[in-house]
Design an enzyme around this catalytic site. Structure first.
Site, PDB file in Angstrom:
ATOM      1  N   THR A 243      -9.210   8.635  -2.253  1.00 29.92           N
ATOM      2  CA  THR A 243      -8.509   9.392  -2.853  1.00 29.92           C
ATOM      3  C   THR A 243      -7.037   8.974  -4.014  1.00 29.92           C
ATOM      4  OG1 THR A 243      -8.562  10.688  -0.235  1.00 29.92           O
ATOM      5  CG2 THR A 243      -6.721  11.466  -1.733  1.00 29.92           C
ATOM      6  N   CYS A 329       4.194 -15.383  -3.291  1.00 33.67           N
ATOM      7  CA  CYS A 329       2.947 -15.277  -2.541  1.00 33.67           C
ATOM      8  C   CYS A 329       2.810 -16.911  -2.062  1.00 33.67           C
ATOM      9  CB  CYS A 329       1.810 -15.804  -2.987  1.00 33.67           C
ATOM     10  SG  CYS A 329       1.607 -15.153  -4.351  1.00 33.67           S
TER      11      CYS A 329
END
Ligand SMILES: *Cc1c(COP(=O)(O)O)cnc(C)c1O
Length: 385
Positions: A243, A329
């Site tokens: 969605t 990261c």
């Protein structure tokens, strides 16, 4: 947080612009419909908002709305591009080319493909962080199906020569993907002029919400085929089921719109603040600028400091300035930055590096304070030895 350090980590993420939040709010409550609900007004309102956002984002890179596939961010867009191309074109060839200084969201999918039997060339960079175009051309083989080179580096801010890379790829009929997470709305991007076939985007580096991005996928001259990596309801032309998150999509488009409208103004301010910071810090002995001096993002300054312990330096600064030594990261791990290593730095010098990411909401007084904190921290560490 009562006392807040000065935020200079805009390559990791940016605060959302208040105007973006305002644009998003109605889509959480009144206009909450599922854009795929075609039988009622709730769905239509959401679908109309998504359509408008898609058009705006497409226009920002000179693409068409049908070429924009919404994803959860640039990580997912990169995975879809790299793995999706490998899966769709493996019968044509099993060789990919990328660069050693790419984000881990490119490097890791490439290493994964190596494990499946693909061959990947990880091009080195020159001392200034740019790739050698002749080396790129030499690396292309008949089996090469994709070249992936980022638009702007998330650590050293270096801007790769996209148009030149695009023209080489077109000449050899190899698809060209670029990770433009740090570049969208900050520097001019044009998929036609630069002959780009796939482009990864994200909203949260440009004062938009986290968790939304897109992959541009060229539909003509040539039409790019892609194998979906997430399957289900068939949204986004079957390339990315799930969605659609209308508020995030609306916020993404608003962030792009503001970025373009304020590009000239933001660029000028950021360049001025960065020049000041470099002028002050660069005066110290043993300070090196990482990356090309001018061909870089206006808000990026990355320096290495000789003769100090990197961990001690960051520790000394962290109560006053929020910045990092490498990418968000890699700074979670203890390994030195792979980008700075690719520039030829030793581990110690790579650790003793500071990445300043200046953004729209930084002020000149903040930058003046920052320069002083950094100079003090370096001098006090050096006086200890
Ligand atoms: C931030 C960043 C990503 C990851 O984007 P997300 O939207 O956070 O997944 C990928 N590539 C580059 C160059 C980035 O700077």
């Amino acid at each position: 947080m009562s006392f807040r350090p000065i935020y200079l980590d805009s390559h990791a993420t940016t605060p959302m612009d208040q105007r973006v939040l305002t644009a998003m709010l109605p889509y959480f409550t009144e206009d909450f419909g599922n854009p795929s609900s075609i039988n009622h007004a709730y769905g239509w309102a959401a679908a109309a908002a998504v359509k408008e956002a898609r058009t705006q984002i497409a226009e920002a890179i000179n693409a068409t709305p049908a070429e924009i596939i919404f994803t959860s961010g640039a990580t997912e867009a990169n995975n879809l591009a790299i793995k999706g191309i490998a899966e769709a074109y493996f019968s044509k060839g099993r060789h990919l080319i990328t660069v050693q200084t790419e984000h881990s969201a490119i490097l890791d999918p490439c290493r994964y493909l190596e494990g499946l039997g693909f061959e990947v060339t990880f091009l080195p960079v020159q001392a200034d962080g740019l790739i050698d175009l002749t080396a790129l051309e030499k690396a292309i083989k008949p089996e090469t199906i994709l070249v992936s080179v980022m638009a702007a580096n998330n650590e050293i801010g270096v801007l790769m020569p996209l148009a030149a890379i695009g023209s080489i790829c077109r000449e050899y009929e190899v698809l060209f993907h670029t990770d433009a997470a740090q570049a969208i709305a900050k520097i001019p991007l044009d998929v036609e002029a630069m002959q780009i076939d796939l482009m990864s985007l994200t909203a949260h580096k440009i004062y938009g919400p986290k968790g939304i991005g897109a992959l541009y996928v060229r539909r003509r001259n040539p039409r790019v085929n892609l194998a979906p990596q997430i399957q289900g309801g068939g949204q986004e032309k079957g390339l990315r089921s799930g969605t659609l998150c209308t508020p995030q999509i609306v916020g993404f488009a608003k962030a792009v719109e503001l970025g373009l409208a304020e590009q000239t103004k933001d660029t000028e301010r950021l360049k001025e603040m960065r020049a000041y910071l470099w002028e002050k810090i660069g005066k110290l002995d043993g300070i090196r600028l990482n990356g090309h001096p001018t061909q870089r993002l206006p808000g990026n300054l990355n320096v290495s400091v000789e003769g100090v312990d990197g961990a001690a330096l960051l520790l000394g600064l962290q109560s006053r300035i929020a910045l990092s030594s490498g990418s968000a990261c890699s700074s979670e791990s203890t390994a030195p930055s792979h980008v700075l290593k690719a520039l030829g730095h030793s581990d110690a010098l790579a650790y003793a590096s500071l990445r300043f990411g200046l953004g729209r909401f930084n002020t000149f007084p903040e930058i003046e304070e920052t320069a002083q904190y950094v100079i003090d921290a370096i001098q006090s560490l050096r006086s200890l030895v």
